[in-house]
Design an enzyme around this catalytic site. Structure first.
Site, PDB file in Angstrom:
ATOM      1  N   CYS A 185      29.990  40.564  42.308  1.00  0.00           N
ATOM      2  CA  CYS A 185      29.799  41.595  43.331  1.00  0.00           C
ATOM      3  C   CYS A 185      30.900  41.433  44.370  1.00  0.00           C
ATOM      4  O   CYS A 185      30.938  40.438  45.096  1.00  0.00           O
ATOM      5  CB  CYS A 185      28.427  41.474  43.993  1.00  0.00           C
ATOM      6  SG  CYS A 185      28.131  42.746  45.249  1.00  0.00           S
ATOM      7  N   GLU A 245      31.547  48.313  40.309  1.00  0.00           N
ATOM      8  CA  GLU A 245      32.199  47.388  39.385  1.00  0.00           C
ATOM      9  C   GLU A 245      33.262  48.156  38.611  1.00  0.00           C
ATOM     10  O   GLU A 245      33.118  49.353  38.353  1.00  0.00           O
ATOM     11  CB  GLU A 245      31.176  46.756  38.432  1.00  0.00           C
ATOM     12  CG  GLU A 245      31.701  45.549  37.688  1.00  0.00           C
ATOM     13  CD  GLU A 245      32.228  44.472  38.623  1.00  0.00           C
ATOM     14  OE1 GLU A 245      33.463  44.475  38.875  1.00  0.00           O
ATOM     15  OE2 GLU A 245      31.444  43.651  39.099  1.00  0.00           O
TER      16      GLU A 245
END
Length: 284
Positions: free
Chosen positions: A2, A127
């Site tokens: 993350c 992402e």
């Protein structure tokens, strides 16, 4: 992994979702006051990046209170954990993530794991898709993954994405006790292996599972795990490691978004606009 996420919910909305009893109190200086005034609020942030201040939910007793029981609070923390024993805060930007598999044993995270756990509320996280060979090199720490097509991952039902986190206090010994920046309160997101089960909703062209995007993902806590995760009385390592189990599959969806999110200076709701297809070529 993350490294970027979106957080647009207002503090009052988060307070209701997480049953928060206390927000950011007035005061400056030490760790009990957290160095923030109550009138300071956050605007929605659609491109949260490391070193930014973020909202966190945590259970902690109030300083000098007659009742020693922890109180659920909404706090502002800096993303990028600085261990209490660090000589300088410079390494915080490299400690934005803690791996669920090793968080209990790594010196930078193990103390916070046993007593200072938090939830970092998000709309979802970004992402970037990369080719399989590049991913393998990244996992091995041999190559920095280039930014390619970004995807936004979010709960399929529109609920909050509650990321498991840790927080820590760091004292800047170069400053006097009453200085506004004498204490830093920082945090890290716990990550786990990405789901291989099918997404709840997948794009027409693109990944079928989160593992198709990246081998890691933030550890999402479902509401039935919030109280146990935040409870500072739970300090047994084996017990706590049981809380690191990933949630059931099929709760998340992913869709391509504009490559504008790759530049942290871009920030607005348009970053969450779902595209009909990827802007950049990927392995799909």
């Amino acid at each position: 992994m993350c490294g970027r996420y979106a957080a647009s919910r207002a503090p009052e909305d988060l307070a209701g979702i997480f049953e928060v009893e206390m927000g950011v109190p007035p005061g400056r200086g030490d760790s009990s006051h957290w160095g923030r005034e109550p009138e300071e609020t956050f605007a929605p942030d659609y491109n949260v990046a490391p070193t930014k201040e973020v909202y966190a939910v945590l259970d902690r007793p109030l300083k000098d209170a007659d009742d020693p029981d922890p109180v659920r609070q909404l706090r502002k923390l800096k993303w990028g954990l600085v261990p209490s024993w660090a000589k300088t805060p410079e390494g915080g930007a490299r400690m934005i993530n803690a791996r669920a598999e090793t968080v209990h044993e790594k010196p930078s995270f193990r103390r916070a794991f046993t007593t200072r756990r938090c939830i970092l509320p998000a709309d979802g996280y970004y992402e970037w898709v990369t080719a399989a060979g590049e991913r393998e090199l990244e996992v091995e720490g041999k190559k920095k993954r280039p930014r390619k097509q970004p995807y936004f991952v979010t709960p399929a039902d529109g609920s909050v994405f509650a990321m498991a986190g840790l927080y820590e206090f760091w004292r800047d010994r170069t400053l006097p006790d009453d200085h506004a920046l004498a204490w830093w309160v920082t945090c890290s997101v716990i990550t786990t292996e990405a789901e291989t089960t099918p997404l709840a909703a997948a794009p027409a062209e693109g990944p079928r599972a989160l593992a198709d995007i990246h081998p890691r993902m933030p550890l999402m806590l479902t509401p039935d795990h919030w109280d146990a995760w935040l409870d500072p009385a739970r300090t047994d390592v084996d017990d706590l490691r049981g809380l690191l189990a990933p949630p059931p599959g099929g709760l998340l969806r992913a869709f391509p978004v504009s490559t504008a999110v790759s530049n942290v200076r871009n920030n607005g709701p348009e970053l969450l606009t779902e595209l009909e297809g990827p802007e950049e070529g990927t392995l799909f």
